[in-house]
Design an enzyme around this catalytic site. Structure first.
Site, short mmCIF file in Angstrom:
data_model
loop_
_atom_site.label_atom_id
_atom_site.label_comp_id
_atom_site.label_asym_id
_atom_site.label_seq_id
_atom_site.Cartn_x
_atom_site.Cartn_y
_atom_site.Cartn_z
N SER A 1 24.49 -31.98 -39.95
CA SER A 1 25.04 -32.72 -41.13
C SER A 1 23.88 -33.22 -42.04
O SER A 1 23.13 -33.93 -41.40
CB SER A 1 26.01 -33.69 -40.83
OG SER A 1 26.20 -34.57 -41.80
N HIS B 1 25.81 -28.22 -42.05
CA HIS B 1 27.14 -28.89 -42.64
C HIS B 1 26.88 -29.91 -43.71
O HIS B 1 26.05 -30.70 -43.67
CB HIS B 1 27.46 -29.60 -41.30
CG HIS B 1 28.78 -30.53 -41.34
ND1 HIS B 1 30.07 -29.93 -40.82
CD2 HIS B 1 29.25 -31.53 -41.73
CE1 HIS B 1 31.08 -30.73 -41.14
NE2 HIS B 1 30.59 -32.01 -41.66
N ASP C 1 28.48 -32.53 -46.22
CA ASP C 1 29.73 -33.23 -46.46
C ASP C 1 29.93 -33.72 -47.85
O ASP C 1 29.28 -34.47 -48.59
CB ASP C 1 29.22 -34.51 -45.60
CG ASP C 1 29.47 -34.28 -44.25
OD1 ASP C 1 28.42 -34.62 -43.64
OD2 ASP C 1 30.48 -33.93 -43.50
N MET D 1 32.30 -35.30 -50.54
CA MET D 1 33.17 -36.56 -50.74
C MET D 1 33.49 -36.76 -52.20
O MET D 1 32.61 -36.79 -52.96
CB MET D 1 32.78 -37.76 -50.23
CG MET D 1 32.42 -37.54 -48.48
SD MET D 1 31.67 -38.94 -47.73
CE MET D 1 31.17 -38.44 -46.06
N HIS E 1 32.18 -29.31 -45.90
CA HIS E 1 33.13 -29.98 -45.30
C HIS E 1 33.89 -30.77 -46.43
O HIS E 1 33.11 -31.80 -47.13
CB HIS E 1 32.50 -30.82 -44.33
CG HIS E 1 33.57 -31.94 -43.62
ND1 HIS E 1 33.06 -33.04 -42.85
CD2 HIS E 1 34.94 -31.74 -43.84
CE1 HIS E 1 34.24 -33.64 -42.85
NE2 HIS E 1 35.56 -33.02 -43.15
N MET F 1 35.87 -33.54 -47.97
CA MET F 1 36.74 -34.68 -47.83
C MET F 1 37.12 -34.97 -49.37
O MET F 1 36.69 -36.06 -50.05
CB MET F 1 35.99 -35.77 -47.23
CG MET F 1 35.78 -35.36 -45.68
SD MET F 1 34.29 -36.33 -45.05
CE MET F 1 32.96 -35.03 -45.38
N MET G 1 37.90 -34.76 -36.54
CA MET G 1 37.07 -35.86 -36.65
C MET G 1 37.20 -36.88 -35.64
O MET G 1 38.14 -37.32 -35.15
CB MET G 1 37.55 -36.53 -38.05
CG MET G 1 37.65 -35.78 -39.24
SD MET G 1 35.98 -35.10 -39.78
CE MET G 1 34.81 -36.55 -39.81
N ASP H 1 33.47 -33.77 -35.35
CA ASP H 1 32.63 -34.22 -36.31
C ASP H 1 32.62 -35.75 -36.35
O ASP H 1 33.66 -36.23 -36.50
CB ASP H 1 33.16 -33.73 -37.80
CG ASP H 1 31.99 -34.06 -39.16
OD1 ASP H 1 32.35 -34.00 -40.10
OD2 ASP H 1 30.98 -34.58 -38.49
C1 DX5 Z 1 31.47 -38.14 -41.85
C2 DX5 Z 1 31.09 -36.84 -42.06
C3 DX5 Z 1 30.23 -36.36 -40.87
C4 DX5 Z 1 29.06 -37.30 -40.58
C5 DX5 Z 1 28.27 -37.14 -39.12
O1 DX5 Z 1 32.65 -38.40 -42.67
O2 DX5 Z 1 32.00 -35.81 -42.13
O3 DX5 Z 1 29.73 -35.09 -40.88
O4 DX5 Z 1 27.95 -36.94 -41.43
O5 DX5 Z 1 27.45 -38.08 -39.06
P1 DX5 Z 1 26.96 -38.76 -37.51
O6 DX5 Z 1 26.71 -37.68 -36.89
O7 DX5 Z 1 25.90 -39.74 -37.79
O8 DX5 Z 1 28.40 -39.40 -37.12
ZN ZN Z 2 31.52 -33.77 -41.87
#
Ligand code: DX5
Ligand code: ZN
Length: 226
Positions: free
Chosen positions: A11, A36, A38, A40, A70, A72, A141, A179
């Site tokens: 990620s 990955h 993220d 948002m 991913h 969100m 999650m 995740d």
């Molecule tokens: C959080 C993300 C994760 C996050 C994981 O909302 O979806 O992918 O980046 O990071 P770590 O491994 O630091 O928890």
């Molecule tokens: Zn994620």
């Protein structure tokens, strides 16, 4: 329970956003299995991170690896074409989002990409049961979405195990992704519970220099006996 070998997915949320291409290349050189990203929207979660333009920039630096976006976001449906075009191989959205999951899965598949469905810690595993036959990845999650560096929520291990059992009971080949809070201490229990794709963020990007040693350590910690 038959769980495939652990796959490490990097990620980039905790990577240096000023140098995302280099950071993606660092993950590739480190020997991870996928990248990955993220996404948002500042609504589904309070933070705003990156959009399709950022995904396509990262894609150019990690062409040899599968890229998982991913999402969100509250309204994933209208964004699917852009994230497919940006080069996502798999698009993950949340069952808690506003749009009808069946429609979103059809749109992702219609764009020729793999479809992933994620659930938040407070969401019951039952919410996923109508969709197991239609998705390519089930993402559990193990932290509340919105930032990296949080602690793994141990109660999620039971949810992972229950979903794994249900997938097996139905005779499906559906990998479970984990995740949030994955590190050397939590990756073993997460893999043993049924997690196959282990997303690793801060455990990788808090390191400067090459990531290969940490990736190797994560892989062996995942398969260590309890
Ligand atoms: C959080 C993300 C994760 C996050 C994981 O909302 O979806 O992918 O980046 O990071 P770590 O491994 O630091 O928890
Ligand atoms: Zn994620």
């Amino acid at each position: 329970m038959s769980v495939g070998p652990p796959q490490i997915s990097a990620s980039l949320l905790n990577a240096d956003f000023a140098r995302l291409g280099d950071e993606a290349e660092r993950a590739v050189r480190g020997g991870v299995d996928s990248v990955h990203v993220d996404v948002m929207d500042g609504h589904f979660v309070p933070v705003i991170t990156i959009g399709p333009a950022g995904v396509s920039a990262i894609r150019a630096h990690a062409a040899q690896l599968p890229l998982h976006s991913h999402l969100m976001v509250s309204q994933p449906l209208r964004h699917i074409p852009a994230f497919a075009e940006a080069g996502s191989d798999l698009i993950v959205f949340h069952v808690e989002a506003d749009d009808d999951p069946t429609e979103v899965i059809a749109a992702i598949r219609g764009a020729g990409r793999g479809a992933g469905l994620a659930l938040n810690p407070e969401t019951s595993a039952d919410a996923m049961l109508p969709f197991l036959e239609r998705i390519d990845l089930l993402l559990v999650m193990t932290v509340h979405p919105g930032r990296g560096g949080q602690a793994f929520i141990p109660d999620m291990l039971l949810k992972i195990r229950d979903l794994r059992d249900e997938i097996e009971r139905r005779g499906l080949r559906l990998p479970i992704g984990i995740d949030g809070g994955v590190n050397l201490a939590t990756i073993g229990p997460a893999h043993r519970a049924g997690g196959e794709i282990l997303v690793a963020g801060s455990v990788l990007y808090r390191e400067s220099g090459e990531l290969a040693t940490t990736v190797r350590a994560l892989r062996s910690a995942a398969t260590e006996p309890a």
